[in-house]
Design a protein around this motif. Structure first.
Motif, PDB file in Angstrom:
ATOM      1  N   GLU A  11      43.665  -6.209 -28.578  1.00 49.35           N
ATOM      2  CA  GLU A  11      44.870  -5.469 -28.976  1.00 49.35           C
ATOM      3  C   GLU A  11      45.136  -4.261 -28.086  1.00 49.35           C
ATOM      4  OE1 GLU A  11      45.388  -4.911 -33.399  1.00 49.35           O
ATOM      5  OE2 GLU A  11      43.448  -5.935 -33.377  1.00 49.35           O
ATOM      6  N   VAL A  12      44.056  -3.687 -27.522  1.00 45.56           N
ATOM      7  CA  VAL A  12      44.208  -2.466 -26.727  1.00 45.56           C
ATOM      8  C   VAL A  12      44.753  -2.812 -25.346  1.00 45.56           C
ATOM      9  CG1 VAL A  12      42.976  -0.516 -25.693  1.00 45.56           C
ATOM     10  CG2 VAL A  12      42.292  -1.379 -27.937  1.00 45.56           C
ATOM     11  N   LYS A  13      45.712  -2.015 -24.881  1.00 49.74           N
ATOM     12  CA  LYS A  13      46.264  -2.247 -23.547  1.00 49.74           C
ATOM     13  C   LYS A  13      45.409  -1.492 -22.529  1.00 49.74           C
ATOM     14  CE  LYS A  13      50.865  -2.863 -21.544  1.00 49.74           C
ATOM     15  NZ  LYS A  13      50.914  -4.311 -21.682  1.00 49.74           N
ATOM     16  N   GLY A  14      44.189  -1.984 -22.344  1.00 49.35           N
ATOM     17  CA  GLY A  14      43.245  -1.324 -21.449  1.00 49.35           C
ATOM     18  C   GLY A  14      42.892  -2.191 -20.260  1.00 49.35           C
ATOM     19  N   GLY A  15      42.236  -1.557 -19.266  1.00 50.68           N
ATOM     20  CA  GLY A  15      41.867  -2.270 -18.048  1.00 50.68           C
ATOM     21  C   GLY A  15      40.897  -3.408 -18.296  1.00 50.68           C
ATOM     22  N   ALA A  16      39.894  -3.176 -19.154  1.00 46.90           N
ATOM     23  CA  ALA A  16      38.884  -4.204 -19.412  1.00 46.90           C
ATOM     24  C   ALA A  16      39.507  -5.432 -20.077  1.00 46.90           C
ATOM     25  CB  ALA A  16      37.774  -3.632 -20.288  1.00 46.90           C
ATOM     26  N   GLU A  17      40.390  -5.183 -21.037  1.00 46.38           N
ATOM     27  CA  GLU A  17      41.048  -6.298 -21.738  1.00 46.38           C
ATOM     28  C   GLU A  17      41.873  -7.140 -20.747  1.00 46.38           C
ATOM     29  OE1 GLU A  17      39.789  -3.445 -24.729  1.00 46.38           O
ATOM     30  OE2 GLU A  17      40.876  -3.186 -22.852  1.00 46.38           O
ATOM     31  N   ARG A  18      42.547  -6.448 -19.849  1.00 48.89           N
ATOM     32  CA  ARG A  18      43.357  -7.152 -18.867  1.00 48.89           C
ATOM     33  C   ARG A  18      42.485  -7.991 -17.930  1.00 48.89           C
ATOM     34  NH1 ARG A  18      46.609  -3.375 -15.325  1.00 48.89           N
ATOM     35  NH2 ARG A  18      45.773  -4.176 -13.405  1.00 48.89           N
ATOM     36  N   ILE A  19      41.379  -7.390 -17.483  1.00 49.52           N
ATOM     37  CA  ILE A  19      40.478  -8.081 -16.565  1.00 49.52           C
ATOM     38  C   ILE A  19      39.909  -9.358 -17.198  1.00 49.52           C
ATOM     39  CG2 ILE A  19      38.144  -7.919 -15.592  1.00 49.52           C
ATOM     40  CD1 ILE A  19      40.102  -6.757 -13.703  1.00 49.52           C
ATOM     41  N   ILE A  20      39.528  -9.266 -18.471  1.00 51.39           N
ATOM     42  CA  ILE A  20      38.937 -10.433 -19.146  1.00 51.39           C
ATOM     43  C   ILE A  20      39.931 -11.586 -19.190  1.00 51.39           C
ATOM     44  CG2 ILE A  20      38.039 -11.315 -21.351  1.00 51.39           C
ATOM     45  CD1 ILE A  20      36.222  -9.364 -19.591  1.00 51.39           C
ATOM     46  N   ILE A  21      41.162 -11.282 -19.574  1.00 49.13           N
ATOM     47  CA  ILE A  21      42.187 -12.337 -19.640  1.00 49.13           C
ATOM     48  C   ILE A  21      42.473 -12.898 -18.252  1.00 49.13           C
ATOM     49  CG2 ILE A  21      44.623 -12.797 -20.148  1.00 49.13           C
ATOM     50  CD1 ILE A  21      44.360 -10.959 -22.574  1.00 49.13           C
ATOM     51  N   GLU A  22      42.555 -12.019 -17.255  1.00 47.06           N
ATOM     52  CA  GLU A  22      42.848 -12.490 -15.893  1.00 47.06           C
ATOM     53  C   GLU A  22      41.706 -13.340 -15.341  1.00 47.06           C
ATOM     54  OE1 GLU A  22      44.074  -9.239 -13.412  1.00 47.06           O
ATOM     55  OE2 GLU A  22      46.009  -9.058 -14.405  1.00 47.06           O
ATOM     56  N   LYS A  23      40.465 -12.974 -15.687  1.00 48.10           N
ATOM     57  CA  LYS A  23      39.318 -13.783 -15.253  1.00 48.10           C
ATOM     58  C   LYS A  23      39.357 -15.156 -15.907  1.00 48.10           C
ATOM     59  CE  LYS A  23      35.846 -10.810 -15.792  1.00 48.10           C
ATOM     60  NZ  LYS A  23      34.622 -10.000 -15.595  1.00 48.10           N
ATOM     61  N   ALA A  24      39.614 -15.170 -17.212  1.00 44.05           N
ATOM     62  CA  ALA A  24      39.698 -16.448 -17.931  1.00 44.05           C
ATOM     63  C   ALA A  24      40.800 -17.324 -17.342  1.00 44.05           C
ATOM     64  CB  ALA A  24      39.946 -16.196 -19.417  1.00 44.05           C
ATOM     65  N   ASN A  25      41.954 -16.710 -17.079  1.00 37.75           N
ATOM     66  CA  ASN A  25      43.070 -17.445 -16.468  1.00 37.75           C
ATOM     67  C   ASN A  25      42.664 -18.049 -15.124  1.00 37.75           C
ATOM     68  OD1 ASN A  25      44.672 -16.692 -18.621  1.00 37.75           O
ATOM     69  ND2 ASN A  25      45.779 -15.102 -17.528  1.00 37.75           N
ATOM     70  N   TYR A  26      42.011 -17.230 -14.301  1.00 39.89           N
ATOM     71  CA  TYR A  26      41.624 -17.656 -12.945  1.00 39.89           C
ATOM     72  C   TYR A  26      40.598 -18.790 -12.998  1.00 39.89           C
ATOM     73  CZ  TYR A  26      40.606 -17.096  -7.942  1.00 39.89           C
ATOM     74  OH  TYR A  26      40.462 -17.301  -6.581  1.00 39.89           O
ATOM     75  N   LEU A  27      39.581 -18.632 -13.852  1.00 39.23           N
ATOM     76  CA  LEU A  27      38.518 -19.648 -13.948  1.00 39.23           C
ATOM     77  C   LEU A  27      39.057 -21.003 -14.379  1.00 39.23           C
ATOM     78  CD1 LEU A  27      35.775 -17.468 -15.689  1.00 39.23           C
ATOM     79  CD2 LEU A  27      35.700 -18.316 -13.340  1.00 39.23           C
ATOM     80  N   SER A  28      40.024 -20.989 -15.307  1.00 35.67           N
ATOM     81  CA  SER A  28      40.602 -22.257 -15.776  1.00 35.67           C
ATOM     82  C   SER A  28      41.561 -22.844 -14.744  1.00 35.67           C
ATOM     83  CB  SER A  28      41.312 -22.054 -17.114  1.00 35.67           C
ATOM     84  OG  SER A  28      42.377 -21.141 -16.978  1.00 35.67           O
ATOM     85  N   GLU A  29      42.323 -21.970 -14.096  1.00 34.23           N
ATOM     86  CA  GLU A  29      43.363 -22.417 -13.160  1.00 34.23           C
ATOM     87  C   GLU A  29      42.788 -22.858 -11.809  1.00 34.23           C
ATOM     88  OE1 GLU A  29      47.064 -23.535 -12.351  1.00 34.23           O
ATOM     89  OE2 GLU A  29      46.655 -22.429 -14.207  1.00 34.23           O
ATOM     90  N   HIS A  30      41.874 -22.049 -11.250  1.00 36.59           N
ATOM     91  CA  HIS A  30      41.392 -22.303  -9.882  1.00 36.59           C
ATOM     92  C   HIS A  30      40.122 -23.142  -9.815  1.00 36.59           C
ATOM     93  CE1 HIS A  30      44.156 -19.494  -7.708  1.00 36.59           C
ATOM     94  NE2 HIS A  30      44.239 -18.980  -8.915  1.00 36.59           N
ATOM     95  N   PHE A  31      39.242 -23.013 -10.811  1.00 39.95           N
ATOM     96  CA  PHE A  31      37.975 -23.743 -10.769  1.00 39.95           C
ATOM     97  C   PHE A  31      37.919 -24.883 -11.781  1.00 39.95           C
ATOM     98  CE2 PHE A  31      36.157 -19.346  -9.533  1.00 39.95           C
ATOM     99  CZ  PHE A  31      36.535 -19.532  -8.200  1.00 39.95           C
ATOM    100  N   GLY A  32      38.943 -24.980 -12.631  1.00 35.52           N
ATOM    101  CA  GLY A  32      38.992 -26.070 -13.607  1.00 35.52           C
ATOM    102  C   GLY A  32      37.968 -25.958 -14.724  1.00 35.52           C
ATOM    103  N   TYR A  33      37.457 -24.748 -14.971  1.00 37.82           N
ATOM    104  CA  TYR A  33      36.487 -24.559 -16.053  1.00 37.82           C
ATOM    105  C   TYR A  33      37.188 -24.624 -17.412  1.00 37.82           C
ATOM    106  CZ  TYR A  33      33.119 -22.734 -12.570  1.00 37.82           C
ATOM    107  OH  TYR A  33      32.263 -22.578 -11.517  1.00 37.82           O
ATOM    108  N   ASP A  34      36.420 -25.020 -18.411  1.00 40.22           N
ATOM    109  CA  ASP A  34      36.922 -25.057 -19.790  1.00 40.22           C
ATOM    110  C   ASP A  34      36.586 -23.695 -20.416  1.00 40.22           C
ATOM    111  OD1 ASP A  34      38.070 -26.123 -22.000  1.00 40.22           O
ATOM    112  OD2 ASP A  34      36.368 -27.383 -22.578  1.00 40.22           O
ATOM    113  N   VAL A  35      37.577 -22.807 -20.528  1.00 42.51           N
ATOM    114  CA  VAL A  35      37.317 -21.407 -20.889  1.00 42.51           C
ATOM    115  C   VAL A  35      37.832 -21.091 -22.297  1.00 42.51           C
ATOM    116  CG1 VAL A  35      37.609 -18.999 -20.193  1.00 42.51           C
ATOM    117  CG2 VAL A  35      37.541 -20.779 -18.446  1.00 42.51           C
ATOM    118  N   TYR A  36      36.980 -20.419 -23.063  1.00 44.33           N
ATOM    119  CA  TYR A  36      37.314 -19.985 -24.415  1.00 44.33           C
ATOM    120  C   TYR A  36      37.179 -18.468 -24.499  1.00 44.33           C
ATOM    121  CZ  TYR A  36      36.557 -24.872 -25.833  1.00 44.33           C
ATOM    122  OH  TYR A  36      36.614 -26.244 -25.952  1.00 44.33           O
TER     123      TYR A  36
END
Length: 382
Positions: A11-36
């Motif tokens: 819920e918090v609009k913080g740097g860590a929260e953004r990084i986690i979502i961006e990492k999850a997005n990248y791992l699923s999009e670029h490496f094809g990982y199944d991310v939860y």
């Protein structure tokens, strides 16, 4: 490969929260990982603050953990214990159902470490550990500090890997099985660089005590007396807003504007010549990195731990001895006076920021996951 992130909330609009979502997005999009991503305490009707790729699975447990703060000790201790037990049970059930290869826990790792699963467990640290455990900014209760310290000592023996953002974490993690340092990145698209000619200093971040805005205002009072044609623009929101406005009024500090949150932050960087960071601590300052990506030199207190790991002092910005307000003001004045130096720092900052490119950083994560996965397979064969 199945990867699970566990985080209390998004819920918090913080740097860590953004990084986690961006990492999850990248791992699923670029490496094809199944991310939860499992959020433990996100309110059921609250949206996540940053866009999540539809390939990423989001499971929200919606446990009202923060209800404990309605009570005083010793009752709060009992409520906290019950909430922790509930979180551990529901998180464990969710993880066992997924059966991941890698389990990554953030912020409140003691709520997830007992999960009995085959996954390699990573604890990811997003703020300096000494402040996480002891700082008055995070928790004023001595009971909570003891509680954190007790669980942290247990965690060190349980986690397969601790991942910190800077080398400074290594000193506090000597007992850990394995320590990796993987810094943050920014995926911000830069369409234009700062020319460093605008008579404008920018500061960005939550209006919270840890960001040190009261000392920024004090410093600006010194600077603006000498350079009344320069302006300080602060972007961010938080509980200190009215207090900061009152402080500026009471001390007759001029040429300062508190803007709140903006959705056009790249444009604001571009229209600025200097970025000021007066935090008491930073895990890894995305503000510094993004300012440098736009060619905006930074003046920052050398607080634990982020700034010193990004800024090369007197090459692409200035690192100031922590709490030395006068020296901070002096360095700020120096950059204001010398446009040529600002441009020199600007070019160096753009080059330095390339060390934190998203592709470089995410390859480090991929290497770590593959190494841990290989370790698991080898141990199973033996």
């Amino acid at each position: 490969m199945k990867i699970v992130y566990i985080i209390p909330s998004l819920e918090v609009k913080g740097g860590a929260e953004r990084i986690i979502i961006e990492k999850a997005n990248y791992l699923s999009e670029h490496f094809g990982y199944d991310v939860y991503i499992i959020t433990q305490c996100l309110h059921n009707d609250a949206p996540t603050t940053y866009p999540m790729n539809e390939k990423v699975h989001h499971i929200n447990l919606g446990i009202p953990y923060y209800e404990q703060y309605k009570y005083k000790y010793p009752k709060r201790f009992w409520i906290k214990w019950k909430m922790n037990k509930r979180i551990q049970k529901e998180t464990t059930d969710a993880v066992l159902k997924i059966d991941p290869d890698i389990l990554i826990v953030l912020f409140k790792p003691y709520l997830a470490y007992p999960i009995p699963c085959r996954a390699k467990k990573i604890i990811e640290i997003h703020e300096p550990l000494e402040y996480h455990l002891y700082s008055d900014f995070l928790n004023k209760s001595w009971i909570s500090k003891l509680f954190k310290k007790y669980y942290f000592n247990k965690l060190i023996k349980k986690a397969d890997v601790f991942v910190g953002l800077t080398d400074d974490e290594r000193k506090l993690l000597k007992k850990a099985h394995r320590i990796e340092v993987i810094p943050n990145f920014s995926s911000m698209n830069i369409s234009q660089y700062s020319t460093c000619t605008a008579k404008r200093v920018i500061a960005i971040g939550r209006l919270e005590p840890v960001k040190g805005y009261e000392r920024l205002l004090k410093i600006w009072g010194i600077v603006n007396t000498k350079y009344p044609d320069w302006h300080l623009d602060i972007f961010g929101d938080g509980k200190l807003k009215s207090e900061l406005i009152r402080y500026a009024d009471d001390h007759h500090i001029k040429n300062i504007t508190l803007h709140g949150i903006t959705h056009h932050i790249s444009q604001e960087y571009t229209n600025s010549s200097i970025c000021a960071v007066t935090s008491y601590y930073e895990g890894f300052s995305l503000v510094i990195l993004e300012a440098m990506m736009h060619g905006v030199p930074c003046v920052a207190f050398d607080c634990p731990n982020g700034p010193r790991n990004i800024i090369k002092d007197q090459q692409c910005g200035y690192l100031i001895e922590s709490c030395n307000d006068d020296l901070f003001a002096e360095r700020l004045c120096h950059l204001i006076e010398d446009e040529q130096l600002r441009k020199q720092f600007s070019n160096a900052a753009i080059e330095r920021a390339k060390d934190f490119d998203i592709d470089i950083i995410m390859r480090q994560w991929k290497s770590l996951f593959e190494l841990l996965s290989t370790d698991t397979n080898n141990s199973q064969h033996h």
